[in-house]
Structure formats: structure tokens, C-alpha cells
Design an enzyme around this catalytic site. Sequence first.
Site, PDB file in Angstrom:
ATOM      1  N   GLY A 149      42.966  37.951  50.785  1.00  0.00           N
ATOM      2  CA  GLY A 149      43.665  37.517  49.581  1.00  0.00           C
ATOM      3  C   GLY A 149      44.017  38.629  48.622  1.00  0.00           C
ATOM      4  O   GLY A 149      45.178  38.798  48.236  1.00  0.00           O
ATOM      5  N   GLU A 191      33.713  38.595  52.504  1.00  0.00           N
ATOM      6  CA  GLU A 191      33.013  38.280  53.755  1.00  0.00           C
ATOM      7  C   GLU A 191      32.133  39.442  54.208  1.00  0.00           C
ATOM      8  O   GLU A 191      31.126  39.237  54.887  1.00  0.00           O
ATOM      9  CB  GLU A 191      34.033  37.927  54.835  1.00  0.00           C
ATOM     10  CG  GLU A 191      34.835  36.699  54.455  1.00  0.00           C
ATOM     11  CD  GLU A 191      35.907  36.362  55.468  1.00  0.00           C
ATOM     12  OE1 GLU A 191      36.014  35.187  55.825  1.00  0.00           O
ATOM     13  OE2 GLU A 191      36.656  37.253  55.892  1.00  0.00           O
ATOM     14  N   LEU A 209      39.045  46.558  42.695  1.00  0.00           N
ATOM     15  CA  LEU A 209      40.018  46.172  41.676  1.00  0.00           C
ATOM     16  C   LEU A 209      39.359  45.795  40.351  1.00  0.00           C
ATOM     17  O   LEU A 209      39.952  45.948  39.291  1.00  0.00           O
ATOM     18  CB  LEU A 209      40.853  44.989  42.175  1.00  0.00           C
ATOM     19  CG  LEU A 209      41.749  45.302  43.383  1.00  0.00           C
ATOM     20  CD1 LEU A 209      42.277  44.010  43.998  1.00  0.00           C
ATOM     21  CD2 LEU A 209      42.906  46.211  42.984  1.00  0.00           C
ATOM     22  N   ASN A 210      38.153  45.255  40.422  1.00  0.00           N
ATOM     23  CA  ASN A 210      37.436  44.860  39.211  1.00  0.00           C
ATOM     24  C   ASN A 210      35.943  44.973  39.524  1.00  0.00           C
ATOM     25  O   ASN A 210      35.409  44.203  40.328  1.00  0.00           O
ATOM     26  CB  ASN A 210      37.803  43.421  38.806  1.00  0.00           C
ATOM     27  CG  ASN A 210      37.060  42.956  37.561  1.00  0.00           C
ATOM     28  OD1 ASN A 210      35.850  43.116  37.441  1.00  0.00           O
ATOM     29  ND2 ASN A 210      37.783  42.379  36.627  1.00  0.00           N
TER      30      ASN A 210
END
Lengths: 163, 739
Positions: free
Chosen positions: B519, B700, B625-626
Site C-alpha cells: 500500500g 507484514e 515515511l513516518n
Amino acid sequence: MHFTINGTVHEAEPDIRASLLDVLREHVGLTGTKKGCDRGQCGACTILVNGRRINSCLTLAVMHQDDDILTIEGIGSADNLHPLQAAFVKHDGYQCGYCTPGQICSAVGMLDEVKKGWASHVSADLDSVTLDGPEISERMSGNLCRCSAYPNIVDAISEVAGA
Amino acid sequence: MAEFKMDADHPGIAMDRGVQGVLGVGLDRSEGALKVSGTARYGYEHRVEGDVAYGYLITAPAAKGTVTGFDADAARALPGVIDVMLDDPRIPRQAAAFGPAHAGNDAIDHWDQVVGVAIAESFEAARAAAKAVVVHVEREQGQFDTMANIAHANPPPRDSRLQDVAKGDIDAAMAAAHAAGGVTIDQVYTTPNQVHAAMEPHASVAVWDGDQLTLHSSLQILAVAKPMLAKAIGITADKVRILSPYIGGGFGSKMLGPEAVLAAIAAQKIGRPVKIAMARAQLFHNIYRRTDTNQRIRLAADKDGKLLGLAHDSVVSQCPDGGFMEPVALGSLALYDAPVRQFTHKVVTLDMVMAGAVRAPGEAVGTLALETAIDEIAEALGRDPIDFRKLNEPAVDPLTGAPFSTRALVECLDQGAEAFGWAKRSPTPGQRREGEWLIGMGVAAAVRINLLVDSEARVTLKPDGRALVETDMTDIGTGTYTILAQIAGEALGLPMESIDVVLGDTDLPPGAGSGGSFGAASAGSSVALACEDVVAVLAERMDAKPEDMTLKDGHAVAGNRRVPLGDLVGAEALVGKGKISQGSNAKTFSQAAHGAQFAEVAVNVVTGETRVRRMLGVFEAGRILNAKLARSQAIGGMIWGIGYALMEDAVLDQRYGQFVNHDLGEYHIPAHADVPPLDVLFIEKIDRHANPIGVKGLGELSISGAGAAVTNAIYNACGVRARDFPLTLDKVLAGLPEI
């Protein structure tokens, strides 16, 4: 019958089969309280009734004449967060957010139980409870979180409890 | 439209040049206030126009047989009942996974199969009606035992991600190892059926407006769900709109539940909106499970500890025509170097609910076995398990010979060992005791293949200088709302409060959806590419090349000019569109994320109870990303590892084919008290070969290896080896030494 929800008196004629959870969600329109299992196993529906935390799926609405009910909507709103709600945001005490209102309501009730001096299964001293990480985890174990934000939830509650 | 196919690395994007400083930062979840205040609306909670009716699934009390009839008159006569639908051929028997489920209620193919739906004025009335329907079934004996049916097993389906692989002769490698004074391991490990157990049940509200269907639901991948739903109800996809802004957990389960199809056909029939949530027990039996596995692992090493051969042969189960196969050996393919390699799968057909994708299909259960076997062979060789792994670290993909895009397994192991205090571990089990408790440490490698799928997004820069990011991508708790804003903010030079992100609506450009840990990489790349379009126009209007222009705090700076973005936009909004798709880089490079999992446990010598004391996960998953949300995803996966190691087990009644523990009271997932403080470290390597933004999947990866780290720690604590997962206290107790 009538009961007070978040400070407002509500008149209701609930189906005698209706859980308090379903009446809150489907009839009063307060969908902040979540249905996860509908049998008292996950804690997503936790609310406060007369100051005590309960699973609202395990109690029929008709049993609550004159009761004082507090749901997540009564604890704080998106633009006026309760300190626990703000701490959950700060410590990322959630991911999907579905168990979150139940976790927060449960924490509100739990902190009050500690304030009253109630001991738990893991309390080393039954007369003087220190609210450390294991003590919080034990007392919050009725609230499942499949995203498994548990350590962050404990951090959030610890911050508010210590304040 | 800025389209990019990963046939080569992207030459460079505005996000990479960005100086806004929002990318990677551990910002709070942007939808946080809505979630903590109970105002984020999930599938069942959407308010729609019209008089909503309630549905409740009717299910059959048999696992195999033929429906001979229904007694539904009493149900139809109950107060408040609108309809009892039993004869619609579109009634789905269970959830759709990669295609619509079988429909029709003439035959029964799994326990508690959906056969109809009761519709009423209230939830209570619908439930009463559903329970009042008597389903007559001519029962047949079903098959529920995987290994008892091994003689009838099938090879991997043709379209399976993983086909059988044999490179060299594993029997010869085992014999050669023996002959040369080396060590071999030949063990079978089993894992049970497991379920997603997302906190929110599958729930949908269906509304028809003429021939147009709107479904409010909780679905992970809308671009897949939309055509499946259309096909299931017999209309064209252009007549379907799905909205799924908030999802109460998915973990692979929310592709298209039977309640969505039933709500649609019921609403169509009665001419009113219909809402249906599945009951928890119905989820256990009608949403695909993760298969049980039987995994034989053979390892052959020379006396210096170098692997000569590695075989991972698995047996899994599936329903008839299930299609999907759990790719158990996926993580084993390229984790360790060994000249001889064999990976096979057999699929046994059972009369059960379909087997499908649960968080990290393949690695989540494959690493339980492989990483236990690695611990076993390291011990047999008298080597530290970390040293053994480093000794067998491949330079290139050992199966294909392709270079790794990025790989930092050794760094993860080393940094983790240092941070966790691995040097204090005694290599001999049972050496550390504190009162009633034996203490041990364990380690395991984590691996998850890296995927990229087609994803589109639209980014609109408005005259007021605000940006709008739109895609039908979803946020299942992974932080999509936040990270897409961070990507756009970095690319366009905008603070977070100037960016709006709208997700989960099939009217928006089709995004990757949430699944397979693809995603963030896929949807994130599409947003970054869409920003390329916008930046190109802004640069043109600044008379500069994009790379010579700086975007920060809502202004463009080039030459000696600093201009507010709104002024550059003018009266008409700038619209950028981005599309990413996978290309030959998927083959040119071996792509996976890696990590090292560490656990310390205490095992009670009297009761056999295991308490996990602490865990550390060190992960390399490309660009982070964060930092805050990445850590949250990582600890979530590690806690799933605790569940898989110690408790999760959907117990099948071999007589009737039902899960006896079909609720959250008896199917145990980790609760607060099971979870200690967890630490996470990231080794950030931006993976330019994987996608334009250099991200790899994380959600995952973090479950992979986590369970084996826990059970390897149990072995180190007390000498009891996990081969039959989960390692519950009864199994520990049987192997404990005399007190």
C-alpha cells in the site's frame, strides 16, 4: 423509560431484546461505542454506567432506567479532547481505531478504580496500589486490540495517570 | 498524467528534493482526533437517506451436504420481519477472496455456510428471524484432517505465486553433510488454522438509487471489490460505488464479505437501504482462514557451519476450488545461501471454509518453522545462531542469482544483538533462573517479499494554495491518510495543515488498496508522481527547471523570486495525476524487506506458563515515511508473533468440521497483559530499485520471525523445543525438567 446519556436525559422505548450497545448505536445515534463481538469478550463496547465501566453488549437497555451513562462522545469531542484522548493521539495508542473508544472509556473507569484503592491480580500490595506498566496492562486486559497498539496504549494511560 | 513503470529506477522526483521537512517525521495520525472521539465512521455506521432495514445472515448447521428444504414460515411471521431471502441464486456461500465465492444454497461446502438472510425493521427482529429458520440438510461425511488426506493432495495451483522449486538433490546434500562430519536437521513443524480476528466485524450498508448501487463498507482493496461485487449481484461495475473511509482492521480479511452481497440483493428486493454486520462466530466460518500447515524442513551443513542444502516442503489445506495456496516457503527462498535448495507445496482439499490471505501469507507461518530449524542446527553445530545466519548470508539471491535491491539482514542482526544485550545469553538452555522462572533469549530473522501494484492518484493544488490528494486507496490503520499527506507535503513544499487527503471511494482514481504490504509503496508512489505534474507546471510558471526550484511553506523559490503557490496557481486549480506500475525491476532485482527479531522470555518451572519479558525488532524496510506510525506497525506485527508462538489456534472439531473456539473468548489473541514493552529500530535504506519513493513493505515484515524468536527464547530458557505451534503451557509442561 428514560436514562441520562452524556448529561442529557433520553426517553426511549427499547425492544426488550435490545442491548444497551445497540440502543446507543442504532436508536440514539451514538456510534462511537463499537460492536466487536457482541458477547463481552473484546471490550470495544466499553462505556461507563453510574461511573463503572461495563460491556454495553452484555446488558439489556431496559435494565437501565434512570441510569447515568457516559460514552466516548461524552468524554471529549474531536475539537475538545479529554487528556486521555489527546494522549492516545500523541502516543499512537491505536491503528485502525475501532477498539479505541472502548479502550479510552475503560481507562477512564480503570483510573477511577485505582483512585478508590482497588487492588488487582498483579498488585504487590493490596492496600497501596502503584499504577505501573504491568498494573495498567492487567487492568486493561478486557480490551482487545488486534492492531496490537498495547505498549502505546499503556504509554498514553501512564502519561495521564502520572499527571 | 505522470506514469511510471518500474522497468528502471526513477531518475528523481520532487519529493526527494523536498525541503519541507515533513517526510519521515513521526507526526501524529492525521485522523487521530476522529478516532479517539468516536466520530470516525466505520462500515455499519454510515447514515443514509431512507428507512434502513436490518439484515442477519442465515447459516447452515453442517459442513457438507445438500439442502433439502427450509422451514421459514415461523420466521416470516415474527413481528418486524420484512423478508426472509433463501431462494436468490446470488446468495454467496462465504466471503470472496480473489474472485466471487460460490453462490446458491443448494449444496453445503463448509460449516455454518451462508444460505440466506433475514431482513427486518430492527437488528433484534432480524436476528430472531434468522435463528427461527430451520435449515434441513442431508448431511454427508466431510473431510477435515489435512494429513489424513495427504494421498489426495494436489500440487500448487497454476496461478500460484509459488511453484515447486528443486535445485540440486537434497537427499544427496544430507548424505554428503553426514559423510563430511557435518550436521543435519530433518524435522516437521506444524501450525494450526488461524483467523484475522479484526476488531470490526465485516459490515455493509447498501443503498440503491435506480440501477445505481452505493455500498458503505469496510473493504481493503476497492478496485478489486468493485468488479467482484458487481459480478456477484449481476450488474456492471460502472453501476457500483463503494465507500470505505475507515476500516476497523483488515489483515487480509476484508476483500468482500458475504454481508456486502446480501445487503445489496436484499436492498434491491425490498426497495430500502439494508445494513448487515456479521456476527463474530459467522466470521470464523465464513471469512477465509489461514490454512494449517505441516512443514518438513531439512538442513544440511558442513562441520564449519556452511549450509550445503535447505529444503522446505509444506502441506496446506484448501476448500474445493479455493484457488489460493498459502506460499509457506516464500520467505525461505532467498533467506540463506545453500547450493542445494528445494521448496515444494502440497494442497489437500477439505470441506472447510476457504483458506486465504492473512497478514504475511507465507512468511508469517513459514518463518515459525524455518527459524526454529535454523536455531536447531546452530545449536547442533555449537554455533551462535546469529553467527550461523551471518555465515550463510547470500551475496545475491541464491535461487535466481539476481542482486538484492537492498538487504541489511546482517546489520539488523548486529545492531539488534548489541542493543538487546545478546552477549549475555548463555548458549546452553536452562542456565538462568529467577525463583520459579527460567529465563531465556531467542533470535530469528524476519523477511517479507516486496511488492508493487498498479496505483493511481490525483493531486489538486487549489487557488488558495491548499492541496487535495485523492485516490481510492484505503487506510486500515496503517496510516495512509498521514503518509500520503507527508509525501505530497514534501513534494509540494506544503505544511501538513495545508493538505487534505480523501480515500476509500471508488469514484476516485483506482489505488493499490491495502494488502500485501504494497500500500504505502504503491499509493505513495502514485501520489509522488501526481505531484510531478503539479511541480512541472509550477516550475514553468516560475521560468525555472523543476530541479532548480525550491518549494517550501507554500511558496516557490527560483532565481530571486519567492511566490506564494496560490498566486502561481491562479484562478484554475492545477491537477496532477500519477500512476505507478510494476516493471522489469521486479525480476532484475531480488526485492524483500528484512529484519531481526529478539525476545526474552520467562518460563514458569511449575506451571509451564511463558511470559514474554521484552522484545526488540530491527527492521530494514526501505524509506521510513513516518517514524511513529512505522514503529506502531512494527510492534503490532511483533505482538502477532507472540500470538502465533503462544496461543492462536482455531481448533477444528474433527467430527463436524466446525471451529469449536469460534469467538474471541476462546480463540486467544494477545491481550494487554500478554505484551511487554517492545523496542523497534529501523535501518533506513532507500530502495531506489523498488519504487520511486524507495519504500518497502513493513506491516507484514514485522510478524515474520517474531514468533520463532519467542519460541527460540523458550528453548533457551527451559530446553523445550517448539515444533507443534502454538507452544501452549501444556506442551511446555510436558518437556520441563523435574523441579
